[in-house]
Scaffold this motif. Structure first.
Motif, PDB file in Angstrom:
ATOM      1  N   VAL A  48       0.844  -1.192   0.000  1.00  0.00           N
ATOM      2  CA  VAL A  48       0.000   0.000   0.000  1.00  0.00           C
ATOM      3  C   VAL A  48       0.885   1.251   0.000  1.00  0.00           C
ATOM      4  O   VAL A  48       0.670   2.192  -0.751  1.00  0.00           O
ATOM      5  CB  VAL A  48      -0.962  -0.009   1.203  1.00  0.00           C
ATOM      6  N   ALA A  78      -9.273  -3.176  -6.419  1.00  0.00           N
ATOM      7  CA  ALA A  78      -8.385  -2.635  -5.378  1.00  0.00           C
ATOM      8  C   ALA A  78      -9.143  -1.881  -4.300  1.00  0.00           C
ATOM      9  O   ALA A  78      -8.585  -1.545  -3.270  1.00  0.00           O
ATOM     10  CB  ALA A  78      -7.335  -1.712  -6.005  1.00  0.00           C
ATOM     11  N   GLY A  79     -10.418  -1.600  -4.539  1.00  0.00           N
ATOM     12  CA  GLY A  79     -11.202  -0.895  -3.532  1.00  0.00           C
ATOM     13  C   GLY A  79     -11.323   0.590  -3.797  1.00  0.00           C
ATOM     14  O   GLY A  79     -12.285   1.231  -3.390  1.00  0.00           O
ATOM     15  N   HIS A 128      -4.625   4.488  -4.498  1.00  0.00           N
ATOM     16  CA  HIS A 128      -4.381   4.069  -3.116  1.00  0.00           C
ATOM     17  C   HIS A 128      -5.349   3.001  -2.652  1.00  0.00           C
ATOM     18  O   HIS A 128      -5.837   3.051  -1.522  1.00  0.00           O
ATOM     19  CB  HIS A 128      -4.403   5.269  -2.169  1.00  0.00           C
ATOM     20  N   GLY A 129      -5.620   2.062  -3.526  1.00  0.00           N
ATOM     21  CA  GLY A 129      -6.419   0.915  -3.129  1.00  0.00           C
ATOM     22  C   GLY A 129      -5.594  -0.002  -2.243  1.00  0.00           C
ATOM     23  O   GLY A 129      -4.404   0.213  -2.013  1.00  0.00           O
ATOM     24  N   THR A 130      -6.271  -1.054  -1.729  1.00  0.00           N
ATOM     25  CA  THR A 130      -5.575  -1.967  -0.824  1.00  0.00           C
ATOM     26  C   THR A 130      -5.775  -3.424  -1.239  1.00  0.00           C
ATOM     27  O   THR A 130      -5.430  -4.331  -0.488  1.00  0.00           O
ATOM     28  CB  THR A 130      -6.111  -1.816   0.616  1.00  0.00           C
ATOM     29  N   ILE A 171      -2.696  -7.986  -1.192  1.00  0.00           N
ATOM     30  CA  ILE A 171      -2.011  -8.070   0.105  1.00  0.00           C
ATOM     31  C   ILE A 171      -1.022  -9.238   0.060  1.00  0.00           C
ATOM     32  O   ILE A 171      -1.103 -10.082  -0.835  1.00  0.00           O
ATOM     33  CB  ILE A 171      -3.024  -8.251   1.263  1.00  0.00           C
ATOM     34  N   ASN A 193      -7.641  -9.057  -0.856  1.00  0.00           N
ATOM     35  CA  ASN A 193      -8.583  -8.948   0.262  1.00  0.00           C
ATOM     36  C   ASN A 193     -10.036  -8.988  -0.180  1.00  0.00           C
ATOM     37  O   ASN A 193     -10.941  -8.913   0.640  1.00  0.00           O
ATOM     38  CB  ASN A 193      -8.281  -7.727   1.144  1.00  0.00           C
TER      39      ASN A 193
END
Ligand code: SF4
Ligand code: FES
Lengths: 495, 250
Positions: A71, A174-175, A179-181, A184, A189
């Motif tokens: 991230v 990535a959400g 700056h997605g998350t 992992i 995720n």
């Protein structure tokens, strides 16, 4: 050029020359500067592309927990954060000893192809089409995306929507768009729900169609400008890229393939977790950016080129039908001349954009995307290397993590760094072809920028100005005094 | 019939011994707060809960409720002060929300969003606070500590362990680990401790969890903190000792 040095990297007698700076180079990602040294007869003696690089980051990440890296590294770049996100995740997969589940790998691939699509669309339509459609020395006030939107509204619209589609793929995997998350250590995720899949499926046919249109457009431009496009900034180079086990183009994973400028294979399917045995980085006093080279050829001869042009020409085939057809046409065009042209980058990039769109469609029909096994882990390791083919080329992330889970060492070789010497070669070639012995104009200087832009460099991964970067060119005498100045303001006007 | 006081024009009933904060939350009225936690004795350090009582400012989490009080909370003057306090907390530590694993579950961040804090407002102090990663399962990232003392209270009052303390004064005040070495590995902290659950920001973290909860499913992704604080009041730990309202440990 008998009295000049052939290489143009370092002038023999710099003290007698006047200096011209293009600072910053516009319509590239980030901040770069070109300097030229000219004598009183306008002969070129030295050309250099200087780059501010992200060395600071490798220090910054030290001490941070390893799971934070995928991230955190996205802060390297506002343009292709996903590339860093995925490369760091791949390195962390090694740290946690994971073998990805099918769902995890496919969601990551989908994210990556979304990134390729949006980045290539941005580059072709926003950053390069003004040069290609209007001409390199066309009216500078119009030579930008606003001019394109006025003269070619359909092209501009397609560029915007292709990019937006890629960003939606990123958001869903990535959400967030930036700056997605999603990725992992050891997996992802989230999966892709049926609703999300259907939402993306709805427009994918259109994206494929527009990618094909863009390909047709770049081909047409090559046909119309055959000689100049072929010759522009042309130089011979070694290449480096990842390929799949069967030699196919694979942007997410594979082994390293290096070929010399005559097409001889230097190494193939090389396990990238020991990349340092085949690639080394050189340092020069005049640039912050390192100069990587192939160890077996040494620092002088061993520089190479990465990115779409190397990937498309050096793979054995492309594993999606339309892009593979397009590759064959590209390789056969005019006896293969475009494959060695600096502007061939644009053509190769559009082949990859089509490939990414086809892959997205293929993946969206794969039920593994809805799988629930997202993460895996195994034997914890001390060292992790992650390599992907980012939009701009091979991207290497390398970490060492201690027993407390803290990162103690980090080395990154980003795509633009691989291309450092190659970009310098390209602009030296352009300087020889277009600038040497002529009175400087903005249009002539833009030729240098066109050559740099072909590589789609991401020079400092920070700012992004869509052809509106202020540009100042100064002619200095030997004392360093300004003789004359050419300025482009943020609205594109020249004075 | 219980006694009442006025909060922003509404009548709030209260029981003897309740604070203004407790009575307000129990009555369905949110007052922004950080260091207050329904399971612990009020501490009164962050001052985010400051309200105007009969024209004078007071911390609502420590102020005893009294019949007939006139309390103003949701007014621009108080929200402006709260914004400044939150900005100071952001400027004082190293809070890099985009790469913080507590993002989306962080009370400070959620409060910042709720109060519409868009910039730090002050020059960042960039303190140098190395991590304590010595414990095999728990990470301490002191960069984000807002000195609320919730972990100190939880560890001593609930866990009976006394793992954490605050040391130093004023701007030099900081969180320490009560061990000779100063390292977490030399304490008897356990993952199941209450102290693991209460940190409102990203200091006390279970290792290797990181970003495993996707964006959209984190605590404050769907509803703002002001809406959620009411769900949680009064909050209680369940039989296993874990408090569903506490952020962090699932
Ligand atoms: S570590 Fe967390 S709970 Fe403890 S004082 Fe700091 S912010 Fe509060
Ligand atoms: S919540 Fe009242 S002082 Fe912190």
């Amino acid at each position: 050029m008998t009295d000049l040095n052939d290489k143009l990297e370092t002038a023999v007698h710099p003290e007698n020359l006047r200096r011209v700076a293009i600072d910053p180079v516009s319509r590239v990602e980030g901040h770069g500067k070109v300097t030229l040294l000219l004598d009183e007869n306008d002969r070129v003696h030295q050309v250099r592309l200087h780059i501010v690089e992200f060395r600071g980051f490798e220090k910054f990440v030290q001490g941070r927990p390893y799971w934070e890296a995928p991230v955190m590294v996205q802060r390297l770049c506002g343009i292709c954060p996903v590339s860093h996100h995925i490369a760091a995740s791949k390195a962390m997969d090694m740290i946690v000893g994971a073998t990805l589940t099918p769902t995890a790998e496919k969601v990551r691939r989908l994210m990556h192809y979304g990134q390729i699509l949006q980045s290539h669309a941005l580059h072709f339509f926003h950053l390069s089409s003004p040069d290609l459609l209007f001409g390199f020395d066309s009216d500078v006030a119009k030579r930008n995306i606003v001019g394109i939107a006025a003269a070619y509204p359909e092209v501009a619209k397609q560029g915007v929507l292709l990019r937006k589609y890629g960003q939606e793929v990123i958001r869903i995997t990535a959400g967030k768009r930036i700056h997605g998350t999603g990725s992992i250590p050891g997996g992802v995720n989230k999966n892709v729900s049926i609703e999300e899949r259907d939402y993306l499926l709805k427009d994918i046919e259109q994206m494929i169609a527009w990618s094909r249109d863009a390909l047709a457009l770049i081909r047409q431009l090559f046909e119309q400008n055959l000689d100049s496009y072929n010759a522009f900034g042309r130089f011979k180079t070694h290449t480096l890229n990842l390929v799949r086990e069967d030699g196919a183009l694979d942007l997410y994973h594979g082994g390293l393939r290096a070929r010399d400028m005559d097409g001889n294979t230097l190494f193939d399917h090389y396990d990238y977790s020991h990349y340092w045995d085949v690639i080394f980085e050189d340092v020069k006093t005049w640039s912050y950016m390192k100069f990587p080279f192939l160890r077996s050829l040494g620092p002088e001869q061993g520089w190479y080129r990465v990115g779409p042009l190397s990937r498309v020409t050096q793979c054995d085939f492309i594993p999606t039908p339309l892009a593979n057809q397009a590759r064959k046409a590209f390789m056969a065009f005019n006896g293969g001349s475009a494959t060695g042209a600096t502007l061939g980058f644009h053509w190769a990039r559009m082949i990859e954009m089509l490939h990414a769109a086809e892959l997205i469609q293929e993946l969206l029909h794969d039920p593994d995307l809805q799988g629930s096994e997202l993460v895996s882990k195994g034997q914890r390791q001390e060292r992790g290397v992650g390599v992907i083919e980012a939009p701009r080329g091979t991207l290497i992330h390398h970490y060492k993590v201690d027993e407390h889970d803290q990162i103690v060492r980090c080395n990154l070789i980003v795509s633009t760094t691989h291309n450092n010497q190659a970009m310098n070669e390209a602009i030296r070639q352009v300087a020889r072809q277009y600038i040497d012995g002529r009175k400087l104009t903005e249009g002539l200087l833009n030729h240098i920028e066109v050559a740099i832009r072909a590589f789609d460099p991401c020079l400092s991964c920070a700012t992004h100005a869509l052809g509106k970067m202020p540009l100042q060119v100064e002619l200095l005498d030997v004392e360093g005094d300004v003789l004359s100045t050419l300025t482009r303001s943020a609205d594109g006007a020249f004075s | 019939m219980s006694d009442t006081f006025q909060l922003d024009g509404a009548s709030i009933p209260f029981k003897a011994g309740q604070t203004v904060m407790q009575a307000a939350l129990a009555g369905g009225h949110y007052i922004p707060h950080l260091c207050y936690h329904p399971e612990f004795k009020p501490h009164g350090s962050c001052k985010v809960c400051t309200v105007k009582v009969n024209g004078r400012t007071a911390a609502s989490c420590t102020m005893p409720a009294e019949a007939g009080l006139s309390v103003e909370s949701n007014i621009e003057e108080m929200n402006g002060l709260r914004r400044t306090l939150v900005q100071m907390l952001f400027a004082e530590g190293n809070h890099f929300c985009p790469s913080c694993e507590k993002s989306g579950n962080c009370t400070l961040q959620a409060l910042g969003y709720d109060l519409e804090v868009h910039t730090a407002g002050f020059r960042h102090m960039y303190p140098d606070r190395p991590l304590d990663a010595s414990h095999p399962d728990i990470l301490l990232d002191f960069n984000r500590c807002i000195l609320c003392e919730l972990c100190v209270r939880a560890s001593s009052e609930v866990d009976g362990k006394n793992v954490f303390s605050l040391a130093g004064r004023g701007i030099a005040k900081h969180l320490i680990v009560n061990a000779k070495s100063g390292l977490l590995k030399d304490t008897n902290i356990a993952l199941t401790d209450k102290a693991m659950q209460v940190c409102p920001v990203g200091v006390i973290l279970q290792k290797r969890i990181g970003f495993s909860v996707p964006i959209g499913e984190r605590r404050y992704d769907q509803r703002p903190i002001s809406a959620q604080a009411l769900d949680d009041a009064p909050r209680q730990a369940d039989a296993s000792g874990s408090c569903t309202a506490c952020e962090g440990t699932p």
